[in-house]
Enzyme design. Structure first.
Site, mmCIF file in Angstrom:
data_model
loop_
_atom_site.group_PDB
_atom_site.id
_atom_site.type_symbol
_atom_site.label_atom_id
_atom_site.label_comp_id
_atom_site.label_asym_id
_atom_site.label_seq_id
_atom_site.Cartn_x
_atom_site.Cartn_y
_atom_site.Cartn_z
ATOM 1 N N CYS A 296 0.800 -1.223 -0.108
ATOM 2 C CA CYS A 296 0.147 -0.120 0.026
ATOM 3 C C CYS A 296 0.710 1.284 0.070
ATOM 4 O O CYS A 296 1.345 1.523 -1.030
ATOM 5 C CB CYS A 296 -0.836 -0.014 1.152
ATOM 6 S SG CYS A 296 -2.538 1.067 0.609
ATOM 7 N N HIS B 231 -3.324 -5.659 2.387
ATOM 8 C CA HIS B 231 -3.204 -5.811 3.697
ATOM 9 C C HIS B 231 -3.924 -7.160 4.111
ATOM 10 O O HIS B 231 -4.611 -7.823 3.449
ATOM 11 C CB HIS B 231 -3.841 -4.741 4.523
ATOM 12 C CG HIS B 231 -3.520 -3.317 4.371
ATOM 13 N ND1 HIS B 231 -2.271 -2.971 4.782
ATOM 14 C CD2 HIS B 231 -4.002 -2.374 3.593
ATOM 15 C CE1 HIS B 231 -1.982 -1.816 4.329
ATOM 16 N NE2 HIS B 231 -3.162 -1.311 3.589
#
Ligand code: GLN
Length: 238
Positions: free
Chosen positions: A95, A193
């Site tokens: 990310c 994630h």
């Protein structure tokens, strides 16, 4: 194989970037190496410290815009991660960490901020926050099962010709262009994630195999049952 038979895992900037349990990626690599009889050593590199160049696998996580900008500045100034990757180390960037690896990404006000140029990608603020479950089918050359994870980001990422998409998005937003993540050489970037490696052990093994060569199989039946349950639930949701 690392010369002294100890696999060195480097966790970059835990003081700046580690949202949604990304640090779990370290634990998964440690555990999957140790279950195969391979010793590991983990180095936590705080942002005031130099990034060592002797690591085998480097990990960096997600985070808020401000710490992301700081992390990019420090990594660029330090140069250790560039040198490690140039000498063949593997890297998983998640990310905010993924966006940092490109040429540019969007700051708090959407302003363009310089990345560190390890991947041929450019990120910017997207039209809306992408939040929720992600499911993606992986580039066939990597031979990995379906990826699953959780995403929460404003950024969208454009891939240049120097990288390949990691996977094609089945559910969720990922890069924002129908693909999720990318890879080049031994560097993988992803919006996943979860942590990503707990939810996708085959991705952990891909990183390990880049440093250790072919790996002995592990009995993952317990985790695989949970993975399939999660995937089925997510795919049923509209
Ligand atoms: N700040 C970045 C974005 O919003 C990354 C977010 C994250 O790492 N979860 O796009």
């Amino acid at each position: 194989m690392p010369s002294d038979s100890v696999l060195r895992i480097v966790w970059i900037y835990p003081d700046l970037l580690s949202t949604y349990g990304d640090q779990g990626n370290v634990l998964v690599l440690e555990q999957r190496a140790q279950r195969r009889g391979i010793q590991t050593e983990t180095i936590h590199v705080r942002s005031a410290d130099p990034v060592p160049e002797s690591g085998d696998i480097y990990l960096i996580g997600g985070g808020e815009d401000r710490p992301q900008i700081l992390a990019a500045e420090r990594l660029r100034r330090d140069g250790g991660l560039h040198r490690a990757v140039a000498s063949g180390a593997a890297l998983l960037a998640v990310c905010a960490g993924y966006q940092i690896m490109g040429s540019t990404f969007g700051g708090e006000e959407g302003q363009p901020v310089d990345g560190i140029g390890l991947l041929d990608i450019a990120s910017a603020r997207g039209p809306a926050r992408a939040v929720g479950e992600l499911v993606a089918e992986v580039d066939a050359t990597l031979n990995l099962p379906t990826l699953t994870g959780f995403e929460n980001h404003m950024g969208v990422t454009h891939l240049g010709p120097g990288v390949k998409p990691l996977s094609r998005t089945v559910k969720g937003v990922g890069n924002g262009d129908g693909f999720e993540g990318c890879y080049a050489g031994h560097v993988v970037g992803t919006y996943l994630h979860g942590p990503a490696l707990a939810r996708n052990p085959a991705l952990a093994d891909l990183l390990l195999s880049w440093r250790l060569g072919p790996l002995a199989p592990l009995d993952d039946s317990r985790y695989e049952a949970l993975r399939q349950e999660r995937l089925a639930t997510v795919l049923q949701q509209t």
